[in-house]
Design a protein around this motif. Structure first.
Motif, PDB file in Angstrom:
ATOM      1  N   MET A   5      20.449  82.055  23.164  1.00  0.00           N
ATOM      2  CA  MET A   5      19.271  81.848  22.319  1.00  0.00           C
ATOM      3  C   MET A   5      17.953  82.022  23.068  1.00  0.00           C
ATOM      4  N   ALA A   6      17.879  83.053  23.883  1.00  0.00           N
ATOM      5  CA  ALA A   6      16.676  83.320  24.683  1.00  0.00           C
ATOM      6  C   ALA A   6      15.447  83.481  23.798  1.00  0.00           C
ATOM      7  N   GLY A   7      14.351  82.851  24.202  1.00  0.00           N
ATOM      8  CA  GLY A   7      13.087  82.968  23.502  1.00  0.00           C
ATOM      9  C   GLY A   7      12.968  82.168  22.222  1.00  0.00           C
ATOM     10  N   MET A   8      14.003  81.457  21.823  1.00  0.00           N
ATOM     11  CA  MET A   8      13.947  80.674  20.589  1.00  0.00           C
ATOM     12  C   MET A   8      13.304  79.316  20.865  1.00  0.00           C
ATOM     13  N   TRP A   9      12.863  78.666  19.806  1.00  0.00           N
ATOM     14  CA  TRP A   9      12.168  77.387  19.906  1.00  0.00           C
ATOM     15  C   TRP A   9      13.127  76.238  19.607  1.00  0.00           C
ATOM     16  N   GLU A  10      12.935  75.126  20.336  1.00  0.00           N
ATOM     17  CA  GLU A  10      13.766  73.937  20.141  1.00  0.00           C
ATOM     18  C   GLU A  10      12.960  72.692  20.470  1.00  0.00           C
ATOM     19  N   LEU A  11      13.530  71.538  20.167  1.00  0.00           N
ATOM     20  CA  LEU A  11      12.891  70.292  20.537  1.00  0.00           C
ATOM     21  C   LEU A  11      13.102  70.057  22.030  1.00  0.00           C
ATOM     22  N   PRO A  12      12.197  69.319  22.666  1.00  0.00           N
ATOM     23  CA  PRO A  12      12.378  69.056  24.101  1.00  0.00           C
ATOM     24  C   PRO A  12      13.597  68.164  24.339  1.00  0.00           C
ATOM     25  N   GLU A  13      14.346  68.497  25.358  1.00  0.00           N
ATOM     26  CA  GLU A  13      15.520  67.696  25.716  1.00  0.00           C
ATOM     27  C   GLU A  13      15.054  66.489  26.522  1.00  0.00           C
ATOM     28  N   VAL A  14      15.739  65.363  26.338  1.00  0.00           N
ATOM     29  CA  VAL A  14      15.421  64.125  27.032  1.00  0.00           C
ATOM     30  C   VAL A  14      16.520  63.850  28.038  1.00  0.00           C
ATOM     31  N   ASP A  15      16.149  63.452  29.226  1.00  0.00           N
ATOM     32  CA  ASP A  15      17.113  63.091  30.254  1.00  0.00           C
ATOM     33  C   ASP A  15      17.907  61.876  29.775  1.00  0.00           C
ATOM     34  N   ALA A  16      19.230  61.966  29.809  1.00  0.00           N
ATOM     35  CA  ALA A  16      20.093  60.890  29.320  1.00  0.00           C
ATOM     36  C   ALA A  16      19.860  59.582  30.058  1.00  0.00           C
ATOM     37  N   THR A  17      19.460  59.632  31.308  1.00  0.00           N
ATOM     38  CA  THR A  17      19.229  58.398  32.061  1.00  0.00           C
ATOM     39  C   THR A  17      17.928  57.722  31.653  1.00  0.00           C
ATOM     40  N   ALA A  18      17.070  58.446  30.937  1.00  0.00           N
ATOM     41  CA  ALA A  18      15.772  57.897  30.550  1.00  0.00           C
ATOM     42  C   ALA A  18      15.798  57.210  29.185  1.00  0.00           C
ATOM     43  N   VAL A  19      16.944  57.227  28.511  1.00  0.00           N
ATOM     44  CA  VAL A  19      17.015  56.602  27.191  1.00  0.00           C
ATOM     45  C   VAL A  19      17.979  55.434  27.227  1.00  0.00           C
ATOM     46  N   ILE A  20      17.730  54.477  26.351  1.00  0.00           N
ATOM     47  CA  ILE A  20      18.636  53.344  26.232  1.00  0.00           C
ATOM     48  C   ILE A  20      19.690  53.686  25.193  1.00  0.00           C
ATOM     49  N   PRO A  21      20.862  53.094  25.271  1.00  0.00           N
ATOM     50  CA  PRO A  21      21.885  53.405  24.268  1.00  0.00           C
ATOM     51  C   PRO A  21      21.378  53.077  22.865  1.00  0.00           C
ATOM     52  N   PRO A  22      21.711  53.909  21.885  1.00  0.00           N
ATOM     53  CA  PRO A  22      21.263  53.633  20.515  1.00  0.00           C
ATOM     54  C   PRO A  22      21.956  52.407  19.949  1.00  0.00           C
ATOM     55  N   PRO A  23      21.333  51.727  18.992  1.00  0.00           N
ATOM     56  CA  PRO A  23      21.996  50.595  18.347  1.00  0.00           C
ATOM     57  C   PRO A  23      23.248  51.054  17.611  1.00  0.00           C
ATOM     58  N   LYS A  24      24.148  50.122  17.344  1.00  0.00           N
ATOM     59  CA  LYS A  24      25.435  50.461  16.716  1.00  0.00           C
ATOM     60  C   LYS A  24      25.256  51.101  15.335  1.00  0.00           C
ATOM     61  N   ARG A  25      24.446  50.502  14.475  1.00  0.00           N
ATOM     62  CA  ARG A  25      24.245  51.053  13.135  1.00  0.00           C
ATOM     63  C   ARG A  25      22.755  51.159  12.866  1.00  0.00           C
ATOM     64  N   VAL A  26      22.296  52.381  12.732  1.00  0.00           N
ATOM     65  CA  VAL A  26      20.886  52.608  12.437  1.00  0.00           C
ATOM     66  C   VAL A  26      20.807  53.565  11.264  1.00  0.00           C
TER      67      VAL A  26
END
Length: 176
Positions: free
Chosen positions: A86-107
């Motif tokens: 997918m060269a040259g295509m647009w996407e959302l910025p990726e977030v480093d997995a170590t920089a996020v907290i685990p998501p809540p169980k049910r959201v």
């Protein structure tokens, strides 16, 4: 070799041949009408094994412009022009997995109220590309720290060359 009036007929015939005669696991070379033109003539029979799906978890940031004085815009990054996929295509910025907290169980899907901290979990979705199954977690971000991207107005998103995953995330977030 192709009929200029109906080149699609040849393509359709080749696909049908591959689906019925020249199957990956058991090619029927003896009954093939184009065996003389075949480069492999069944030499690769048995080598095609179903590849195991790789499982990967990735995190993406959804940064909305109204928190940065750019109402109705989304921060997107462009994939490198020399990327293998997918060269040259647009996407959302990726977030480093170590920089996020685990998501809540049910959201449940959240509306876009101001973010209380820099990272707020929005939702999870699944996405598959070739032999990889992705579990995608989407985080609402208030800051653009370290992200070099472009603010794209919502009106332009439909006409942009977005990756399939970016389009899927923006639809789920009810932005597209």
């Amino acid at each position: 070799m192709l009929d200029p009036e109906g080149p699609g007929d040849f393509n359709q015939a080749m696909m049908e041949l591959g689906a019925t005669v020249c199957t990956p696991r058991a090619p029927a070379c003896l009954t093939c009408p184009v065996v003389e033109l075949c480069a492999t003539r069944g030499e690769l029979a048995g080598s095609a094994k179903a590849q195991r799906q790789k499982k990967r978890e990735i995190n993406y940031a959804l940064v909305l412009g109204h928190e940065h004085g750019r109402d109705g815009a989304v921060l997107l990054v462009r994939r490198p022009r020399d990327a293998s996929l997918m060269a040259g295509m647009w996407e959302l910025p990726e977030v480093d997995a170590t920089a996020v907290i685990p998501p809540p169980k049910r959201v449940l899907h959240r509306r876009f109220a101001p973010v209380r901290n820099d990272k707020e979990f929005l939702f999870t979705l699944r996405h598959s590309i070739t032999v990889t199954d992705y579990t995608v977690q989407v985080w609402r971000r208030a800051s653009t720290d370290g992200v070099r991207g472009n603010w794209i107005p919502k009106e332009r998103l439909q006409r942009m060359a977005l990756t399939g995953l970016a389009r899927k995330i923006l639809r789920k977030a009810e932005i597209l």
